[in-house]
Design a protein around this motif. Structure first.
Motif, PDB file in Angstrom:
ATOM      1  N   GLU A 380      57.996  31.310  38.710  1.00  0.00           N
ATOM      2  CA  GLU A 380      56.737  30.702  39.137  1.00  0.00           C
ATOM      3  C   GLU A 380      56.764  29.182  39.047  1.00  0.00           C
ATOM      4  O   GLU A 380      56.305  28.471  39.950  1.00  0.00           O
ATOM      5  CB  GLU A 380      55.583  31.263  38.297  1.00  0.00           C
ATOM      6  CG  GLU A 380      54.198  30.882  38.822  1.00  0.00           C
ATOM      7  CD  GLU A 380      53.698  29.561  38.252  1.00  0.00           C
ATOM      8  OE1 GLU A 380      52.812  28.939  38.871  1.00  0.00           O
ATOM      9  OE2 GLU A 380      54.201  29.160  37.193  1.00  0.00           O
ATOM     10  N   GLU A 399      59.775  39.887  43.181  1.00  0.00           N
ATOM     11  CA  GLU A 399      58.516  39.671  43.881  1.00  0.00           C
ATOM     12  C   GLU A 399      58.080  38.223  43.697  1.00  0.00           C
ATOM     13  O   GLU A 399      58.405  37.585  42.693  1.00  0.00           O
ATOM     14  CB  GLU A 399      57.436  40.593  43.302  1.00  0.00           C
ATOM     15  CG  GLU A 399      57.748  42.064  43.431  1.00  0.00           C
ATOM     16  CD  GLU A 399      56.856  42.881  42.525  1.00  0.00           C
ATOM     17  OE1 GLU A 399      56.117  43.727  43.058  1.00  0.00           O
ATOM     18  OE2 GLU A 399      56.904  42.670  41.313  1.00  0.00           O
ATOM     19  N   ARG A 400      57.341  37.678  44.665  1.00  0.00           N
ATOM     20  CA  ARG A 400      56.702  36.388  44.438  1.00  0.00           C
ATOM     21  C   ARG A 400      55.793  36.517  43.217  1.00  0.00           C
ATOM     22  O   ARG A 400      55.186  37.557  42.987  1.00  0.00           O
ATOM     23  CB  ARG A 400      55.883  35.975  45.661  1.00  0.00           C
ATOM     24  CG  ARG A 400      56.723  35.607  46.869  1.00  0.00           C
ATOM     25  CD  ARG A 400      55.812  35.223  48.023  1.00  0.00           C
ATOM     26  NE  ARG A 400      56.573  34.826  49.192  1.00  0.00           N
ATOM     27  CZ  ARG A 400      57.003  33.586  49.418  1.00  0.00           C
ATOM     28  NH1 ARG A 400      56.717  32.636  48.560  1.00  0.00           N
ATOM     29  NH2 ARG A 400      57.693  33.307  50.495  1.00  0.00           N
ATOM     30  N   PHE A 402      52.827  35.479  42.444  1.00  0.00           N
ATOM     31  CA  PHE A 402      51.435  35.874  42.640  1.00  0.00           C
ATOM     32  C   PHE A 402      51.305  37.225  43.352  1.00  0.00           C
ATOM     33  O   PHE A 402      50.196  37.717  43.548  1.00  0.00           O
ATOM     34  CB  PHE A 402      50.673  34.781  43.402  1.00  0.00           C
ATOM     35  CG  PHE A 402      50.378  33.579  42.554  1.00  0.00           C
ATOM     36  CD1 PHE A 402      49.366  33.615  41.617  1.00  0.00           C
ATOM     37  CD2 PHE A 402      51.130  32.430  42.677  1.00  0.00           C
ATOM     38  CE1 PHE A 402      49.087  32.517  40.819  1.00  0.00           C
ATOM     39  CE2 PHE A 402      50.866  31.324  41.886  1.00  0.00           C
ATOM     40  CZ  PHE A 402      49.851  31.364  40.946  1.00  0.00           C
ATOM     41  N   ASP A 403      52.447  37.834  43.731  1.00  0.00           N
ATOM     42  CA  ASP A 403      52.419  39.169  44.320  1.00  0.00           C
ATOM     43  C   ASP A 403      52.705  40.254  43.288  1.00  0.00           C
ATOM     44  O   ASP A 403      52.615  41.432  43.601  1.00  0.00           O
ATOM     45  CB  ASP A 403      53.441  39.274  45.455  1.00  0.00           C
ATOM     46  CG  ASP A 403      53.012  38.514  46.694  1.00  0.00           C
ATOM     47  OD1 ASP A 403      51.814  38.193  46.789  1.00  0.00           O
ATOM     48  OD2 ASP A 403      53.862  38.242  47.560  1.00  0.00           O
ATOM     49  N   ARG A 404      53.070  39.844  42.090  1.00  0.00           N
ATOM     50  CA  ARG A 404      53.379  40.830  41.062  1.00  0.00           C
ATOM     51  C   ARG A 404      52.109  41.582  40.660  1.00  0.00           C
ATOM     52  O   ARG A 404      51.040  40.990  40.512  1.00  0.00           O
ATOM     53  CB  ARG A 404      53.993  40.140  39.838  1.00  0.00           C
ATOM     54  CG  ARG A 404      55.340  39.508  40.145  1.00  0.00           C
ATOM     55  CD  ARG A 404      55.851  38.675  38.998  1.00  0.00           C
ATOM     56  NE  ARG A 404      57.034  37.926  39.427  1.00  0.00           N
ATOM     57  CZ  ARG A 404      57.551  36.911  38.761  1.00  0.00           C
ATOM     58  NH1 ARG A 404      56.996  36.520  37.629  1.00  0.00           N
ATOM     59  NH2 ARG A 404      58.613  36.285  39.229  1.00  0.00           N
ATOM     60  N   PRO A 405      52.197  42.883  40.469  1.00  0.00           N
ATOM     61  CA  PRO A 405      50.988  43.676  40.176  1.00  0.00           C
ATOM     62  C   PRO A 405      50.197  43.156  38.986  1.00  0.00           C
ATOM     63  O   PRO A 405      48.966  43.083  39.030  1.00  0.00           O
ATOM     64  CB  PRO A 405      51.553  45.081  39.920  1.00  0.00           C
ATOM     65  CG  PRO A 405      52.825  45.119  40.700  1.00  0.00           C
ATOM     66  CD  PRO A 405      53.391  43.745  40.608  1.00  0.00           C
ATOM     67  N   ARG A 408      48.346  39.992  40.026  1.00  0.00           N
ATOM     68  CA  ARG A 408      47.201  40.296  40.893  1.00  0.00           C
ATOM     69  C   ARG A 408      46.043  40.875  40.070  1.00  0.00           C
ATOM     70  O   ARG A 408      44.885  40.504  40.246  1.00  0.00           O
ATOM     71  CB  ARG A 408      47.608  41.279  41.991  1.00  0.00           C
ATOM     72  CG  ARG A 408      48.546  40.696  43.029  1.00  0.00           C
ATOM     73  CD  ARG A 408      48.476  41.500  44.317  1.00  0.00           C
ATOM     74  NE  ARG A 408      48.704  42.921  44.085  1.00  0.00           N
ATOM     75  CZ  ARG A 408      49.896  43.502  44.150  1.00  0.00           C
ATOM     76  NH1 ARG A 408      50.971  42.790  44.433  1.00  0.00           N
ATOM     77  NH2 ARG A 408      50.027  44.802  43.950  1.00  0.00           N
ATOM     78  N   ASP A 491      44.200  30.405  43.419  1.00  0.00           N
ATOM     79  CA  ASP A 491      44.181  30.760  44.841  1.00  0.00           C
ATOM     80  C   ASP A 491      44.938  29.723  45.665  1.00  0.00           C
ATOM     81  O   ASP A 491      45.702  30.068  46.575  1.00  0.00           O
ATOM     82  CB  ASP A 491      42.740  30.884  45.335  1.00  0.00           C
ATOM     83  CG  ASP A 491      42.026  32.100  44.759  1.00  0.00           C
ATOM     84  OD1 ASP A 491      42.734  33.027  44.305  1.00  0.00           O
ATOM     85  OD2 ASP A 491      40.781  32.112  44.753  1.00  0.00           O
ATOM     86  N   ALA A 494      48.680  30.121  45.123  1.00  0.00           N
ATOM     87  CA  ALA A 494      49.216  31.289  45.834  1.00  0.00           C
ATOM     88  C   ALA A 494      49.373  30.994  47.315  1.00  0.00           C
ATOM     89  O   ALA A 494      50.383  31.343  47.932  1.00  0.00           O
ATOM     90  CB  ALA A 494      48.300  32.490  45.616  1.00  0.00           C
ATOM     91  N   ASN A 495      48.391  30.341  47.916  1.00  0.00           N
ATOM     92  CA  ASN A 495      48.462  30.014  49.340  1.00  0.00           C
ATOM     93  C   ASN A 495      49.566  29.006  49.635  1.00  0.00           C
ATOM     94  O   ASN A 495      50.231  29.071  50.667  1.00  0.00           O
ATOM     95  CB  ASN A 495      47.121  29.468  49.825  1.00  0.00           C
ATOM     96  CG  ASN A 495      46.031  30.525  49.827  1.00  0.00           C
ATOM     97  OD1 ASN A 495      46.318  31.716  49.980  1.00  0.00           O
ATOM     98  ND2 ASN A 495      44.785  30.104  49.639  1.00  0.00           N
ATOM     99  N   HIS A 498      53.433  30.232  50.490  1.00  0.00           N
ATOM    100  CA  HIS A 498      53.865  30.982  51.663  1.00  0.00           C
ATOM    101  C   HIS A 498      54.692  30.061  52.556  1.00  0.00           C
ATOM    102  O   HIS A 498      54.204  29.495  53.527  1.00  0.00           O
ATOM    103  CB  HIS A 498      52.662  31.538  52.418  1.00  0.00           C
ATOM    104  CG  HIS A 498      51.940  32.605  51.653  1.00  0.00           C
ATOM    105  ND1 HIS A 498      52.543  33.763  51.259  1.00  0.00           N
ATOM    106  CD2 HIS A 498      50.667  32.670  51.197  1.00  0.00           C
ATOM    107  CE1 HIS A 498      51.670  34.512  50.600  1.00  0.00           C
ATOM    108  NE2 HIS A 498      50.537  33.870  50.543  1.00  0.00           N
TER     109      HIS A 498
END
Length: 731
Positions: A380, A399-400, A402-405, A408, A491, A494-495, A498
């Motif tokens: 991260e 996983e990215r 912020f995509d990790r369960p 999230r 947020d 996370a954006n 990408h």
């Protein structure tokens, strides 16, 4: 435009067998031309092992020595198998089978299932986690997501080491496994999982290997058919084979020795999955006539990178270190490795991102740069630093962040607390933003101290700890920030991540980087506690950590940057030190006591006659004869019975039924088909001969040493008329 078939991507195939050998160095050429008898290739990192073995197969095919359809090359990943097939096509050796162990076994199992078992083969499940969760529910065990993943990994380890549920606690203790739950609980869950699979007529990927082994062991006719198809075997990454894969390879081979294995004990980094270099290191003892070729000419890395890699292994200990290879770079000189110490982790990430930005601006393609770290939870900080520097990146094998369960789920909890925190008793004692975040995330599994051991539980905690640390840093920068402000920051972060993935810098763990290479590699977090990781306690675990760093170093072609930070966060206590693996290697560090024995040089060792200490080869099977009329038996079923079908049987029907009932319980316990315990023919042979001793029982075909050890006492007791106490389910 040059036609595609003449481009470097699609080179023309060599026009003759001799042309296949052009461009190979002397050791690679020896590998390519050693087509008879067992061959062991000890290949250091970057020494062209794939080139050597693909040219070996192609030369044998083009020279008419090997039939393409009779060659089976096996490796460990679909990517490696695909690369091997592509190279073979380019060399004009179409038709050779290059597959993973699982792919080759599944193909054979699908083909022979109707003949060996009958009916349709059970459905293969892609992921076993959900079924393990259901098995846990049947045992009234509650597992969180991390425990579920780690327990699933334990079941996989047990199966590839051929450990049945009842033996798991002992095997786990003997192997020093750091189990996520009490071993007895895992054993019960393992048994329940196997029963669920059996009830639902499904199998998992480990079953593919286990069932193929069972079929080839019990059905000599099928084993002979497979051996008639495949006459020559090549195994890549042989240091990574598990005991189960080794057993399958032995059954494919039979009594033959047309085998070529390739590996490097110094790159053994998957022992936690059941992989062991022992099969590679014992190859000469098992095959005294083997030709051993050592590849040490490194075509990948500069002399400066190679010098560091050799230095790491010079300080190593253990059996793998006894067989280390001294690499010799074949490339022009390059820059020395760069060692950088930072005050804290954010500074380290920003420093790496800044240097990468400079490299890209100077013309280095982003795709030729990698940042490698020990654990996925470290990603991260580097994702954010690269995003802030405007550097595209891609994650490999993870996983990215912020995509990790767990991340999230934590985000949802923080967002809810930001909206309705006034009604949340958890926040009553929280006086500032960091304490609010700690309170919220404590409900998601975060604790002040990390969990013991490694695996998913540790990674999950580290993901949550990264959010706690982020809250501290955010509050330090904005003292009046609220929980809602932090959620908005999360947020935005996370954006911002990408980014394009095609031409991005690669972010990967050291395990995920195995088999890959880049022009520039940044090895980050090379500090004591991370390299070696804190939970590496035994000498063997520490040495595997050293090999993991060696793998990381040898991923670099030209430039290598190693860095560490003195503290985790800005203003923290600077109590960290560089990895002890770098002692004596980085400028200004003291030399630690290292190895004094020489490393293996490149070259060729010819096979000799078996010495007195060599592992004996299996004896050739003598012709089986009917115990009634004396006729030579050729049918596999008759060989099991040790008599002709039409010769009179003196089978004890009652004994046969008792054996069948006993077998049903054993099969239910292991979650396997009945025939995997003993086939009907073997039980009939036992019921006819009624053995009274272990020696008599061992002479019955189908009663192999492993089955004799596990079930021999029960069988002899049943034959003696004793009652065997066995419950229908695990206790």
């Amino acid at each position: 435009m040059t036609p595609a078939t003449h481009s470097t991507l699609f080179p023309q195939a060599p026009d003759s067998a001799d042309a296949v050998l052009e461009g190979l160095d002397p050791e690679q050429r020896e590998v390519a031309t050693a087509l008879h008898g067992p061959v062991c290739v000890l290949a250091g990192a970057g020494t062209g092992k794939t080139r050597a073995i693909t040219h070996r197969i192609a030369y044998g095919v083009r020279a008419g020595i090997l039939q393409p359809s009779a060659v089976l090359a096996v490796t460990f990943t679909n990517r490696a198998a695909g690369e091997m097939r592509g190279r073979l096509r380019q060399l004009g050796a179409q038709g050779v089978q290059a597959r993973t162990f699982h792919s080759a076994a599944l193909r054979q199992l699908q083909y022979f299932w109707p003949k060996a078992v009958g009916g349709s083969m059970p459905r293969l499940i892609d992921r076993k986690v959900q079924l393990v969760a259901e098995a846990a529910a049947t045992r009234n065990l509650r597992l969180d997501r991390s425990e579920l993943r780690d327990t699933t990994a334990e079941i996989e380890w047990a199966k590839v080491t051929q450990t049945v549920p009842a033996d798991y606690p002992y095997a786990a203790a003997k192997a020093g496994r750091d189990t996520p739950r009490d071993p007895a609980e895992i054993a019960h869950l393992y048994a329940a999982y196997e029963n669920l699979k059996r009830d639902r007529a499904v199998i998992d990927f480990e079953d593919v290997l286990l069932l193929t082994v069972a079929v080839l062991q019990d059905r000599h006719d099928i084993a002979d058919q497979v051996r008639a198809q495949y006459q020559h075997f090549v195994v890549d990454e042989y240091q990574d084979v598990s005991p189960l894969q080794q057993r399958l390879l032995e059954l494919w081979l039979g009594e033959r020795d047309s085998l070529c294995v390739v590996g490097d004990a110094s790159q053994t980094i998957y022992s936690f999955t059941g992989a062991t270099p022992d099969h590679l290191l014992d190859f000469r003892a098992r095959h005294p006539g083997a030709t051993v070729v050592k590849l040490v000419r490194d075509y990948r890395s500069t002399p400066q990178v190679v010098r560091l890699a050799n230095g790491l292994l010079t300080q190593a200990s253990g059996r793998a270190a006894d067989h280390r290879l001294e690499l010799v770079s074949q490339r022009p000189a390059g820059p020395d490795p760069v060692y950088t110490e930072y005050t804290d982790e954010p500074a380290e990430a920003e420093g790496a991102a800044r240097r990468i930005r400079e490299l890209i601006d100077a013309g280095t393609p982003a795709a030729e740069i990698a940042i490698l770290f020990r654990t996925n939870s470290q990603s991260e900080t580097y994702e954010q630093a690269l995003a802030d520097a405007g550097v595209p990146y891609q994650l490999r094998g993870a996983e990215r962040f912020f995509d990790r369960p767990e991340v999230r789920k934590a985000g949802i909890a923080l967002r809810g607390a930001a909206r309705f925190g006034g009604n949340d008793s958890l926040l009553d004692d929280a006086v500032d933003l960091p304490s609010q975040v700690r309170a919220v995330l404590s409900g998601e599994g975060w604790t002040t101290e990390p969990p013991a051991g490694s695996g998913a539980a540790r990674e999950r905690w580290e993901s949550l700890a990264a959010l706690v640390n982020l809250a501290h840093d955010f509050a330090a920068a904005q003292p009046r920030a609220t929980l809602g402000d932090l959620v908005a920051e999360l947020d935005e972060r996370a954006n911002a991540q990408h980014a394009p993935t095609v031409q991005g810098v690669t972010l990967a763990s050291l395990h995920a980087a195995k088999g890959l290479e880049w022009d520039v590699v940044f090895l980050v977090g090379v500090a004591d506690g991370m390299m070696p990781i804190t939970y590496a306690r035994t000498d063997e675990q520490v040495e595997e950590e050293r090999r993991l760093l060696y793998v990381g170093v040898t991923r670099a072609r030209e430039r290598l940057h190693l860095s560490w930070s003195l503290s985790r966060a800005p203003g923290g206590r600077p109590n960290r030190r560089p990895s002890p693996f770098l002692d004596g290697l980085r400028p200004g560090s003291a030399t630690t006591a290292g190895r004094t024995g020489p490393a293996a040089a490149g070259g060729i060792e010819r096979g000799t006659l078996a010495p007195a200490t060599a592992v004996p080869r299996r004896r050739q099977r003598t012709p089986a004869r009917c115990r009634v009329c004396g006729r030579t038996l050729t049918d596999a079923g008759e060989m099991k019975l040790m008599r002709c079908e039409d010769c009179p049987s003196d089978m004890d029907e009652g004994l046969y039924e008792r054996l069948r009932a006993w077998r049903a319980v054993q099969a239910r316990r292991s979650g396997q088909p009945d025939f995997c315990v003993f086939t009907d023919r073997t039980l009939m042979a036992i019921a006819e001969t009624q053995p009274g001793t272990t020696a008599e029982l061992s002479r019955i075909p189908g009663v192999l040493s492993r089955k004799l050890q596990r079930h021999g006492a029960d069988i002899l007791a049943i034959c003696a008329g004793q009652d065997i106490a066995q419950d229908d389910e695990e206790d």
